[in-house]
Design an enzyme around this catalytic site. Structure first.
Site, PDB file in Angstrom:
ATOM      1  CG  ASP A 120      -2.215   0.976   0.904  1.00 13.19           C
ATOM      2  OD1 ASP A 120      -1.943   2.192   0.964  1.00 13.19           O
ATOM      3  OD2 ASP A 120      -3.498   0.109   1.607  1.00 13.19           O
ATOM      4  CB  THR A 174      -7.181   6.635  -0.270  1.00 10.18           C
ATOM      5  OG1 THR A 174      -6.899   5.403  -0.420  1.00 10.18           O
ATOM      6  CG2 THR A 174      -7.300   8.116  -1.073  1.00 10.18           C
ATOM      7  N   GLY A 175      -5.173   4.932   2.503  1.00  8.31           N
ATOM      8  CA  GLY A 175      -5.659   3.729   3.498  1.00  8.31           C
ATOM      9  C   GLY A 175      -4.264   4.524   4.895  1.00  8.31           C
ATOM     10  CB  ILE A 231      -0.055  -1.205  -7.972  1.00  9.06           C
ATOM     11  CG1 ILE A 231      -0.984   0.809  -7.807  1.00  9.06           C
ATOM     12  CG2 ILE A 231      -0.705  -1.904  -6.466  1.00  9.06           C
ATOM     13  CD1 ILE A 231      -2.223  -0.153  -8.321  1.00  9.06           C
ATOM     14  CB  SER A 277     -14.333   8.649  -4.615  1.00 10.35           C
ATOM     15  OG  SER A 277     -14.948   9.890  -5.576  1.00 10.35           O
ATOM     16  CE1 TYR A 329     -13.336   3.321  -8.996  1.00 12.28           C
ATOM     17  CE2 TYR A 329     -15.803   3.084  -8.957  1.00 12.28           C
ATOM     18  CZ  TYR A 329     -14.145   2.453  -8.266  1.00 12.28           C
ATOM     19  OH  TYR A 329     -14.480   1.801  -7.790  1.00 12.28           O
TER      20      TYR A 329
END
Ligand code: NAD
Length: 338
Positions: free
Chosen positions: A31, A35-36, A57, A81, A144
């Protein structure tokens, strides 16, 4: 079995990390903490079957390092989102498509057996069909949604060209503990819960009649567990229950809806969250919602058919939306307050 969980410090990913670590699987979590949060995985850091890699990633070498020795990938990392994607389609595209592709390439080269990935109900786009059935999709309504559809196309092509098994799980409005209530792109449930806990009135876009198939996190964990562990033979065998003829020796490329299969209007959601939270704080009981204009691009109703996942994966969601709201409200009340 050793698993790589990308996006493992996020809402869904950290719940998956908890589940698999606590069930004695070896877990690598990748990660970039965009956003984590570290606090989502803090209790796992001391466990011998858990390794955290802070990395992106979009970097192929990072993907290769993370996936080394793994049997299965659960690919959750992405920028979520719809509004975020409308404001910043370029970053969404590079994370959700280029990042996805790099993870797929790394998994292929490392000869990972199965690549399970977070797909999305947004792929149904402007289709008006209800309930949503996997093979019948519309045109995407946001950047998205495009990225999540392209991911499915890449997965499909990688299965047929390189023989890597791929399973896409099209999540429908997932909610539960650890979903982030803060920031401009917070999802409706954590946002409203936080607003109510602060004794303010949440905004409902439109007249509240739009409905969604809200899906509690425990059901999503179950679907990932089944997708990661069910054998190829069992899938081929069970596919006939869905009138699907899968060849015995060909690798699997499947997509499943992951939802409860119900529908809750925004008005019902509001009153249910409010009444649950009022058990902890009676001042919440009289708060009324504030109605405003519908948001562009929102479809009126979304409800999944879960028959394919039930028949082929053996998926049996245990938590209705109503049961999930109760658990989520309790968690948020304790954690936002505390
Ligand atoms: N929550 C939902 O209702 C829902 C619905 C449909 C699909 N999904 C999909 O499920 C997945 C998980 O969503 P979530 O709700 O847990 O969101 P989240 O934002 O909480 O989790 C995503 C995680 O991915 C990480 N990440 C983002 N970009 C990255 C990058 N470039 N490299 C490494 N890590 C990166 C973030 O830091 C975060 O921890 C996503 O793929 C999302 O698109 C979620």
């Amino acid at each position: 079995m050793k698993l790589l969980i990308t996006g493992g410090a996020g809402f869904i990913g950290s719940n998956l990390c908890d589940f698999f670590v606590n069930n004695n699987y070896d877990v690598v979590c990748l990660d970039n903490l965009s956003t984590g949060f570290m606090h989502n995985i803090e209790p796992l850091l001391s466990k011998s079957n858990f390794r955290f890699i802070k990395g992106d990633i979009r970097d192929l070498n990072t993907c290769r390092d993370a996936v080394k020795g793994c049997d299965v990938v659960l690919h959750e990392a992405a920028l979520g989102s719809v509004p975020r994607s409308i404001n910043d389609p370029i970053t969404i595209n590079s994370t959700n498509i280029s990042g996805f592709l790099k993870m797929l390439v790394a998994a292929r080269d490392e000869k990972v057996k199965r690549f399970v990935y977070a797909a999305s109900s947004s792929t149904y786009g402007d289709s008006k069909e209800l309930p949503k059935i996997e093979h019948n999709i519309g045109r995407p309504l946001s950047p998205y949604a495009i990225t999540k559809f392209v991911d499915e196309l890449y997965a499909n092509v990688f299965t047929s060209l390189y023989g890597i098994e791929t399973i896409g799980l099209r999540y429908f409005n997932v909610f539960g503990r650890r979903q982030n209530p803060y920031g401009a792109y917070a999802a409706v449930i954590p946002l409203w819960v936080k607003t109510l806990i602060n004794h303010q009135s949440p905004f409902i876009n439109g007249d509240g009649s739009y409905s969604r198939d809200f899906t509690y996190i425990e059901n999503v964990i179950q679907a990932n567990f089944l997708a990661a562990t069910i054998s190829h033979e069992e899938i081929v065998q069970r596919a006939s229950l869905y009138n699907m003829d899968l060849p015995q020796n060909a690798p699997i490329d499947l997509v499943f809806n992951v939802a409860y299969g119900g529908n809750t209007t925004l008005n019902e959601l509001f009153y249910c969250l409010r009444d649950n939270l009022a058990k902890y704080d009676s001042k919440i009981a009289t708060i009324k919602p504030t109605y405003r204009e519908n948001r562009a691009g929102d479809i009126p109703h979304s409800q999944a058919s879960i028959i394919k996942a039930q028949r082929i994966l053996g998926y049996q969601p245990k938590f209705s939306a109503i049961q999930g709201f109760e658990h989520a409200c309790e968690w948020y009340y304790k954690n936002i307050k505390g």
